[in-house]
Motif scaffolding. Structure first.
Motif, PDB file in Angstrom:
ATOM      1  N   VAL A 111       0.638  -1.164   0.091  1.00  0.00           N
ATOM      2  CA  VAL A 111       0.049   0.054  -0.084  1.00  0.00           C
ATOM      3  C   VAL A 111       0.869   1.333   0.024  1.00  0.00           C
ATOM      4  N   LEU A 112       0.621   2.100  -0.919  1.00  0.00           N
ATOM      5  CA  LEU A 112       1.483   3.232  -1.046  1.00  0.00           C
ATOM      6  C   LEU A 112       0.358   4.531  -1.060  1.00  0.00           C
ATOM      7  N   CYS A 113       0.791   5.450  -0.057  1.00  0.00           N
ATOM      8  CA  CYS A 113       0.007   6.690  -0.397  1.00  0.00           C
ATOM      9  C   CYS A 113       0.650   7.674  -1.098  1.00  0.00           C
ATOM     10  N   ALA A 114      -0.058   8.585  -1.922  1.00  0.00           N
ATOM     11  CA  ALA A 114       0.720   9.272  -2.768  1.00  0.00           C
ATOM     12  C   ALA A 114      -0.119  10.625  -3.039  1.00  0.00           C
ATOM     13  N   ALA A 115       0.522  11.619  -3.618  1.00  0.00           N
ATOM     14  CA  ALA A 115       0.186  12.993  -4.067  1.00  0.00           C
ATOM     15  C   ALA A 115       1.173  13.306  -5.153  1.00  0.00           C
ATOM     16  N   PHE A 116       0.964  14.443  -5.980  1.00  0.00           N
ATOM     17  CA  PHE A 116       2.144  14.789  -6.906  1.00  0.00           C
ATOM     18  C   PHE A 116       3.261  15.127  -6.351  1.00  0.00           C
ATOM     19  N   VAL A 117       3.583  15.673  -5.078  1.00  0.00           N
ATOM     20  CA  VAL A 117       4.705  15.762  -4.382  1.00  0.00           C
ATOM     21  C   VAL A 117       5.697  14.761  -4.133  1.00  0.00           C
ATOM     22  N   VAL A 118       5.087  13.419  -4.260  1.00  0.00           N
ATOM     23  CA  VAL A 118       5.923  12.290  -4.143  1.00  0.00           C
ATOM     24  C   VAL A 118       5.703  11.307  -5.519  1.00  0.00           C
ATOM     25  N   ALA A 119       5.501  11.924  -6.391  1.00  0.00           N
ATOM     26  CA  ALA A 119       4.886  11.038  -7.704  1.00  0.00           C
ATOM     27  C   ALA A 119       6.074  10.390  -8.243  1.00  0.00           C
ATOM     28  N   GLU A 120       7.111  10.752  -8.449  1.00  0.00           N
ATOM     29  CA  GLU A 120       8.118   9.896  -9.199  1.00  0.00           C
ATOM     30  C   GLU A 120       8.728   8.948  -8.143  1.00  0.00           C
ATOM     31  N   ALA A 121       9.071   9.320  -6.805  1.00  0.00           N
ATOM     32  CA  ALA A 121       9.482   8.373  -6.007  1.00  0.00           C
ATOM     33  C   ALA A 121       8.438   7.227  -5.679  1.00  0.00           C
ATOM     34  N   THR A 122       7.171   7.456  -6.110  1.00  0.00           N
ATOM     35  CA  THR A 122       6.001   6.425  -5.926  1.00  0.00           C
ATOM     36  C   THR A 122       6.128   5.461  -7.155  1.00  0.00           C
ATOM     37  N   ALA A 123       6.571   6.057  -8.263  1.00  0.00           N
ATOM     38  CA  ALA A 123       6.575   5.503  -9.537  1.00  0.00           C
ATOM     39  C   ALA A 123       7.850   4.482  -9.415  1.00  0.00           C
ATOM     40  N   GLN A 124       8.598   5.224  -9.160  1.00  0.00           N
ATOM     41  CA  GLN A 124      10.149   4.286  -9.006  1.00  0.00           C
ATOM     42  C   GLN A 124       9.983   3.014  -8.272  1.00  0.00           C
ATOM     43  N   LEU A 125       9.373   3.496  -7.050  1.00  0.00           N
ATOM     44  CA  LEU A 125       9.036   2.032  -6.247  1.00  0.00           C
ATOM     45  C   LEU A 125       8.390   0.944  -6.994  1.00  0.00           C
ATOM     46  N   LEU A 126       7.023   1.566  -7.543  1.00  0.00           N
ATOM     47  CA  LEU A 126       6.321   0.341  -8.259  1.00  0.00           C
ATOM     48  C   LEU A 126       7.298  -0.319  -9.327  1.00  0.00           C
TER      49      LEU A 126
END
Length: 234
Positions: A111-126
């Motif tokens: 489970v990841l929680c996201a917004a624009f401010v962490v967009a790339e870090a979220t995408a990179q983890l995926l």
């Protein structure tokens, strides 16, 4: 990557991988809390639970939507939170949509929680985890919040290996109902900079992962690097 975009009420089964999106403002606030030094964020199921946790742990910082209220230390506003020192603190957060969406998928394997401010870090983890099927939970307006959908689609594109231009997605978010309500003062507990802060792309270099710890759903920054917002971001 096979991406699905669902509202909270449309979650008929537990996804394997879930990205819960709340741009305005829960997970923008969460990212700022980590940037200000918070160790972890407990996602409360109700205002009553948040207050009970605060009563048991007086040093914790309790945050809610709307105007200030007895028992709570802060409101769900990135503009107001960005100057608060949370070094080593635990935050308890209860919001109308974001925390509800995260709790709805708490049984997912990731489970990841996201917004624009962490967009790339979220995408990179995926990408790093090789996630080929991802459910994006659009938390606002029963799954129709344009700012959340735009952010979810933007992250999905980046996670899938493309590099979409952010401008169009940000325009959609800026024109959303939530942005208008924040700008016009319809919502309470708002700072004038909130909309602009919610529309910063990749402000922080960490993803936010939620797991169950001692029956509570706890959000933590992934990779352990949480710079202060006044420090350069590598």
């Amino acid at each position: 990557m096979d991406a699905r975009f669902l509202g909270i009420a449309e979650l008929t089964e537990t996804p394997s991988v879930a990205v819960v999106v709340d741009v305005m403002r829960a997970f923008t606030v969460a990212a700022w809390a980590f940037a200000r030094g918070a160790e972890k964020i407990v996602l409360a199921e109700s205002l009553e639970q948040a207050l009970a946790l605060k009563a048991r742990h007086p040093h914790w910082v309790a945050i809610k939507d709307g105007p200030p209220a007895p028992g709570f230390d802060a409101v769900n506003s990135p503009g107001l939170l960005r100057s608060v020192d949370l070094d080593g603190r635990t935050v308890v957060q209860k919001t109308t949509a974001g925390t509800v969406g995260a709790l709805a998928v708490k049984e997912a394997s990731l489970v990841l929680c996201a917004a624009f401010v962490v967009a790339e870090a979220t995408a990179q983890l995926l990408r790093t985890r090789g996630c080929d099927r991802v459910t994006f939970v659009v938390t606002g307006e029963e799954g129709r919040a344009e700012e959340d959908l735009a952010c979810a689609q933007y992250i999905a594109g980046r996670a899938g290996g493309t590099v979409p231009e952010a401008t169009a997605f940000l325009h959609r978010a800026a024109a959303s109902r939530a942005a208008a309500e924040l700008a016009e003062g319809v919502r309470q507990g708002v700072h004038p900079d909130d909309v602009a802060l919610c529309l910063e792309v990749d402000r922080f270099p960490f993803a936010m992962v939620a797991t169950t710890e001692d029956t509570l759903m706890v959000l933590r920054p992934y990779a352990g690097f949480c710079p202060r917002p006044d420090r350069p971001v590598p």
